[in-house]
Design an enzyme around this catalytic site. Sequence first.
Site, PDB file in Angstrom:
ATOM      1  N   GLU A   1       0.815  -1.212   0.000  1.00 54.03           N
ATOM      2  CA  GLU A   1       0.000   0.000   0.000  1.00 54.03           C
ATOM      3  C   GLU A   1       0.852   1.268   0.000  1.00 54.03           C
ATOM      4  O   GLU A   1       0.509   2.250  -0.654  1.00 54.03           O
ATOM      5  CB  GLU A   1      -0.948   0.015   1.211  1.00 54.03           C
ATOM      6  CG  GLU A   1      -2.013  -1.068   1.170  1.00 54.03           C
ATOM      7  CD  GLU A   1      -2.897  -0.971  -0.077  1.00 54.03           C
ATOM      8  OE1 GLU A   1      -2.972   0.104  -0.696  1.00 54.03           O
ATOM      9  OE2 GLU A   1      -3.511  -1.992  -0.433  1.00 54.03           O
ATOM     10  N   TYR A   9      -6.943   6.290   3.452  1.00 56.81           N
ATOM     11  CA  TYR A   9      -7.058   5.180   2.505  1.00 56.81           C
ATOM     12  C   TYR A   9      -6.239   3.978   2.960  1.00 56.81           C
ATOM     13  O   TYR A   9      -6.747   2.847   3.028  1.00 56.81           O
ATOM     14  CB  TYR A   9      -6.629   5.581   1.089  1.00 56.81           C
ATOM     15  CG  TYR A   9      -6.324   4.336   0.310  1.00 56.81           C
ATOM     16  CD1 TYR A   9      -7.360   3.518  -0.128  1.00 56.81           C
ATOM     17  CD2 TYR A   9      -5.011   3.894   0.111  1.00 56.81           C
ATOM     18  CE1 TYR A   9      -7.112   2.319  -0.759  1.00 56.81           C
ATOM     19  CE2 TYR A   9      -4.751   2.701  -0.507  1.00 56.81           C
ATOM     20  CZ  TYR A   9      -5.798   1.923  -0.947  1.00 56.81           C
ATOM     21  OH  TYR A   9      -5.546   0.729  -1.541  1.00 56.81           O
ATOM     22  N   ASP A  57      -9.781   5.070  -2.463  1.00 55.44           N
ATOM     23  CA  ASP A  57      -8.643   5.599  -3.218  1.00 55.44           C
ATOM     24  C   ASP A  57      -9.182   6.328  -4.457  1.00 55.44           C
ATOM     25  O   ASP A  57     -10.387   6.551  -4.576  1.00 55.44           O
ATOM     26  CB  ASP A  57      -7.694   4.465  -3.610  1.00 55.44           C
ATOM     27  CG  ASP A  57      -8.289   3.593  -4.687  1.00 55.44           C
ATOM     28  OD1 ASP A  57      -9.542   3.517  -4.768  1.00 55.44           O
ATOM     29  OD2 ASP A  57      -7.529   2.985  -5.471  1.00 55.44           O
TER      30      ASP A  57
END
Length: 332
Positions: A32, A115, A133
């Site tokens: 991520e 996010y 996102d």
Amino acid sequence: MFSEKIISWYLINKRDLPWRNTRNPYKIWLSEIILQQTRVSQGLPYYYNFLEKYPTLEALATAPIDEVLRLWQGLGYYSRGRNLHFTANQIVSEYQKKFPENFEGLKKLKGVGNYTAAAIASFAFGQKVPAIDGNALRFFSRFGGINEPIDDPNTIKSIFNFAYDLMEGADPALFNQSVMELGATICVPKNPKCDQCPVRPECLAFSHRLQDKLPFKSKKIKVKERKLDYKILVNEDRIWLKLREAGDIWAGLYDFFSRELVPKLPVAYSFQKKHILTHQRLSISFQIIILENDETPDGGKFYSIKEIEALPKPIVIDEAFKITMKFLDQLS
DNA sequence: AATTCGGGGAA
DNA sequence: TTCCCAGAATT
């Protein structure tokens, strides 16, 4: 039901991405951070490199920061790399090597915002929290016919709540993955592939023919024009470099000499480069100047080619360095 | 609320 | 060229 439709579509059409085959919070967190503002195709090789070099959280925490940044070289947004290393150390020393297992706890980590916290919380720990996102924002804006600018925090909040309601009863990880995958492959920014969309019948943008109008932003990206003037100081086969200060682009990266040279010295070779960034358009002039002495003005020093190739941190404008190398080759 | 962090690909 | 990408931190 929406969640069932989109998840069954996902299970058939998903791309096989490595971080989707694990619930290991370290691997998910790593992916991520790498993927923030970065396309999957661009981040994928970095994900493999990092995992190979640092198979575990402890391995990453133990590594020198310079080594981490060098592995990050070329990916951009280098504070992500610094935060990655900082957070790995923090989790080892203050969290007993365990990631926080919910959204609120994850958000406290450096480099982990709304996010990313939601992504880790849902993918690794199954928490019901929407991961919004850019893909999800675009998809929900269209699907819900949300006629508000998506760069407004209030719009993002309402989309978050909209998504939360739609998650009811669904597997949070699958739901979030499905939405993002649909946004990334079908509900794309331009010319969305509505004919392939599993939820087209319920899409308000489609029924109102607004697919090409939604989403929209209130602000336009401002691009600053900027000129940079570099002297590439060369002494025999060595090039002068200096670490850039904080507070500007490429902070902490190796940079060429960029002040006026007094007295003026003859230019051995010169070339121009344009560097297009999101907020800046850089017009850069390079002048290669050969020095006889090896004085080290302004805190920098001369590095041999071998030293530069093994530099602990990235060097700005890699291409300019390569051109200089060629020039030096022709000299000898 | 606005700005600042990079680099690359698609249209 | 412009826009956007599995955004976050700082001002």
